[in-house]
Write a protein that holds these residues in place. Structure first.
Motif, short mmCIF file in Angstrom:
data_model
loop_
_atom_site.label_atom_id
_atom_site.label_comp_id
_atom_site.label_asym_id
_atom_site.label_seq_id
_atom_site.Cartn_x
_atom_site.Cartn_y
_atom_site.Cartn_z
N GLY A 94 0.78 -1.23 0.00
CA GLY A 94 0.00 0.00 0.00
C GLY A 94 0.81 1.28 0.00
N MET A 95 2.09 1.19 -0.38
CA MET A 95 2.94 2.38 -0.33
C MET A 95 2.95 3.17 -1.63
N VAL A 96 2.68 2.53 -2.75
CA VAL A 96 2.59 3.23 -4.03
C VAL A 96 1.42 2.66 -4.81
N ASN A 97 0.96 3.43 -5.78
CA ASN A 97 -0.08 2.96 -6.69
C ASN A 97 0.62 2.42 -7.93
N GLU A 98 0.57 1.11 -8.11
CA GLU A 98 1.30 0.47 -9.20
C GLU A 98 0.87 0.98 -10.56
N ARG A 99 -0.39 1.42 -10.69
CA ARG A 99 -0.92 1.87 -11.97
C ARG A 99 -0.51 3.30 -12.30
N GLY A 100 0.12 4.00 -11.36
CA GLY A 100 0.58 5.35 -11.64
C GLY A 100 -0.14 6.38 -10.80
N MET A 101 0.45 7.56 -10.73
CA MET A 101 -0.05 8.60 -9.85
C MET A 101 -1.44 9.07 -10.23
N PHE A 102 -1.78 9.05 -11.52
CA PHE A 102 -3.07 9.57 -11.96
C PHE A 102 -4.11 8.48 -12.17
N ALA A 103 -3.87 7.28 -11.62
CA ALA A 103 -4.87 6.22 -11.73
C ALA A 103 -6.14 6.63 -11.00
N ALA A 104 -7.28 6.17 -11.52
CA ALA A 104 -8.57 6.59 -10.97
C ALA A 104 -8.76 6.14 -9.53
N ASP A 105 -8.07 5.07 -9.12
CA ASP A 105 -8.25 4.56 -7.76
C ASP A 105 -7.15 5.05 -6.82
N GLN A 106 -6.55 6.20 -7.16
CA GLN A 106 -5.48 6.74 -6.34
C GLN A 106 -6.02 7.13 -4.97
N TYR A 107 -5.09 7.37 -4.05
CA TYR A 107 -5.45 7.70 -2.68
C TYR A 107 -6.40 8.89 -2.63
N GLU A 108 -7.38 8.81 -1.76
CA GLU A 108 -8.39 9.85 -1.67
C GLU A 108 -7.86 11.10 -0.98
#
Length: 212
Positions: A196-210
């Motif tokens: 849970g430390m990074v978003n594997e799909r990239g910073m602008f992924a739709a499921d990024q941290y709220e």
């Protein structure tokens, strides 16, 4: 859409073996059934999109535009806190400032003469430039010996994962990376994403941290 099934049919047709036996009809039937099910799912989704009203499409676009705008704003905030680069903390005070300012922090406890620490440095430098959502820093255990003692760091390299000011996991050595030296940066991203430390799909992924 029949091209998908046609392609799979060609893949499951195997040459007859020397003893005259070929693939069983049961295996072929199972593979083709899966292909047809996948094809129907794709066709259904395409039909759903085709049948969406203009206002529905515009609502989806508006929501996505807001998500990207919010993420860009957060990116600027992260940059002000030192995200986007991989740096070495200078002392214990600097370390605790980093941990306090950022929601997610990956801390690399290292020694400059340790070869595996240099490998981790190379990967983290690349990851930090791509994943602004997390702060990446290192602690040289010979320069600030009090910190590894405080966090019971016994082996190098150690990646300490901090979220919300709390340490919740440490990646010790290369065990989680396959226990070999030639793992890729993507391999490290996958492990960090798992925790849970990074978003594997990239910073602008739709499921990024709220929030951060």
């Amino acid at each position: 859409s029949n091209s998908f099934c046609t392609l799979l049919e060609s893949l499951v047709r195997r040459p007859v073996t020397m003893d005259g036996e070929g693939p069983t009809n049961v295996v072929e039937a199972q593979l083709l059934a899966v292909a047809e099910q996948m094809e129907r799912a794709v066709d259904d989704e395409l039909a759903r999109i085709d049948n969406m009203e203009d206002e529905d499409l515009e609502a989806v676009r508006a929501k996505r535009r807001k998500q990207v705008a919010d993420m860009a704003k957060r990116r600027d905030q992260w940059l002000q806190r030192g995200h986007g680069s991989y740096h070495e903390v200078t002392d214990a005070k600097h370390f605790f400032q980093c941990v306090k300012q950022s929601e997610r922090v990956v801390v690399h406890f290292k020694r400059s003469a340790t070869e595996r620490c240099a490998i981790v440095d190379g990967h983290l430098q690349k990851i930090a430039r791509e994943h602004f959502e997390t702060r990446f820093c290192s602690v040289d255990v010979e320069k600030i010996p009090a910190l590894p003692q405080e966090f019971n760091v016994m082996m190098l390299p150690t990646l300490m994962l901090v979220e919300g000011g709390n340490t919740f996991h440490s990646i010790i050595g290369f065990d989680e990376f396959g226990n070999h030296d030639d793992f890729s940066t993507d391999d490290m991203v996958k492990v960090l994403s798992h925790h849970g430390m990074v978003n594997e799909r990239g910073m602008f992924a739709a499921d990024q941290y709220e929030s951060d």
